[in-house]
Design an enzyme around this catalytic site. Structure first.
Site, PDB file in Angstrom:
ATOM      1  CB  ALA A 227      13.404 -14.067 -64.614  1.00 29.60           C
TER       2      ALA A 227
ATOM      3  N   GLY B 213      16.176 -18.198 -64.945  1.00 28.54           N
ATOM      4  CA  GLY B 213      15.202 -18.481 -65.985  1.00 28.54           C
ATOM      5  C   GLY B 213      15.844 -18.899 -67.285  1.00 28.54           C
TER       6      GLY B 213
ATOM      7  CD  GLU C 137      13.652 -21.756 -63.706  1.00 30.15           C
ATOM      8  OE1 GLU C 137      13.102 -22.259 -62.712  1.00 30.15           O
ATOM      9  OE2 GLU C 137      13.567 -20.546 -63.988  1.00 30.15           O
TER      10      GLU C 137
ATOM     11  CD  GLU D 152      16.549 -19.095 -59.962  1.00 29.45           C
ATOM     12  OE1 GLU D 152      16.063 -19.202 -61.098  1.00 29.45           O
ATOM     13  OE2 GLU D 152      17.459 -19.834 -59.524  1.00 29.45           O
TER      14      GLU D 152
END
Length: 292
Positions: free
Chosen positions: A100, A143, A146, A166
């Protein structure tokens, strides 16, 4: 420069995306390259397969808010195209998506995250009505991992790396990483990755069940499109029903899942494609599905 979870340790811009050699000339979808800043879109294989390429090379395809909004718009275009039967989501040779966009979210407060439902619009990928294939070269971290797991199938290049780092930023996955990764590879492996931030190689990801196929990096997109073409040869109604049945296995008990499967199976007998498919088998000929 906007940095993702990985750009602190990986320097240099990623290599340019290779243009795949499709059987026919690719055509751009109605929401073409001029409409998007962070992705490129096109059709392949006579329009049967849509392709979405993440295109933020300077940040290793870090997933900013606008990029995810653009992905949602592109998926809607492909969903509404009657010829398109499957969608491939890919990145660059260096990174599928390295995470992300940390710079975009680092100053947000709890109140802002909660009231704005941060990352809520990312579910558009998992909710796509057509089969989705993630073609992962390079890094799929945070991300990015994901995003790949939201797709129905993951194909990986031999040098691909998967991870949920993360924890190294003092937080945890927030777009399904703790849930989808655990369902894909089991509690022990998922816990190890989430608690340490370690990466998983493409070969290990295939062995663990996260990835269904590993190929040479320069063949990855071709293989993903081929899978999309093979899916396009089936009844679109049956494909949709099959996806619903498989996806329900993550939400229901075995008993309830089997009951739903049986109901969906029975419902196929109300379609013309079931009649055609079984008739073609009995008559030893290829089925000609009409998606009805």
């Amino acid at each position: 420069m906007i940095r993702s979870l990985l750009t602190r340790s990986v320097r240099g811009a990623p290599a340019a995306l290779r243009v795949i050699s499709a059987p026919t000339q690719a055509r751009f979808c109605s929401a073409s390259a001029g409409d998007f800043e962070h992705i490129k879109t096109r059709f392949e294989a006579d329009g049967r397969v849509g392709v979405v390429e993440l295109n933020r090379p300077k940040s290793l395809n870090a997933l900013c808010d606008k990029l995810m909004t653009e992905i949602g718009a592109a998926l809607k275009t492909f969903e509404n195209d009657k010829t398109c039967a499957a969608i491939v989501l890919t990145g660059s040779d260096r990174a599928f998506a390295a995470g992300a966009d940390i710079k975009e979210m680092q100053t947000r407060t709890f109140q802002e995250c909660h009231t704005e439902n941060m990352l809520g619009h990312w579910t558009v990928v998992a909710e796509c009505r057509k089969p989705t294939i993630a073609a992962v070269n390079g890094y799929a971290l945070g991300g990015g991992c994901e995003l790949a797991m939201m797709c129905d199938v993951i194909y990986a290049g031999e040098k691909a790396k998967f991870g949920q780092p993360e924890i190294k930023l003092g937080t945890i996955p927030g777009a399904g990483g703790t849930q989808r990764l655990t369902r894909a590879i089991g509690k022990s492996k998922a816990m190890e990755m989430v608690l340490t931030g370690r990466m998983m190689s493409a070969s290990d990801a295939e062995k663990a069940g996260l990835v269904s196929k590993v190929v040479a990096p320069d063949a990855l997109l071709d293989e993903a499109v081929k899978l999309g073409v093979e899916i396009s040869q089936q009844s679109k109604i049956a494909v949709s029903m099959a996806r619903d049945a498989v996806n329900s296995s993550f939400e229901l008990s075995l008993s309830e899942g089997c009951k739903l499967e049986k109901r969906i199976f029975f419902s196929t007998f109300a379609t013309n494609d079931q009649t055609e498919g079984m008739s073609a088998f009995a008559e030893k000929r290829d089925a000609k599905f009409t998606d009805s």
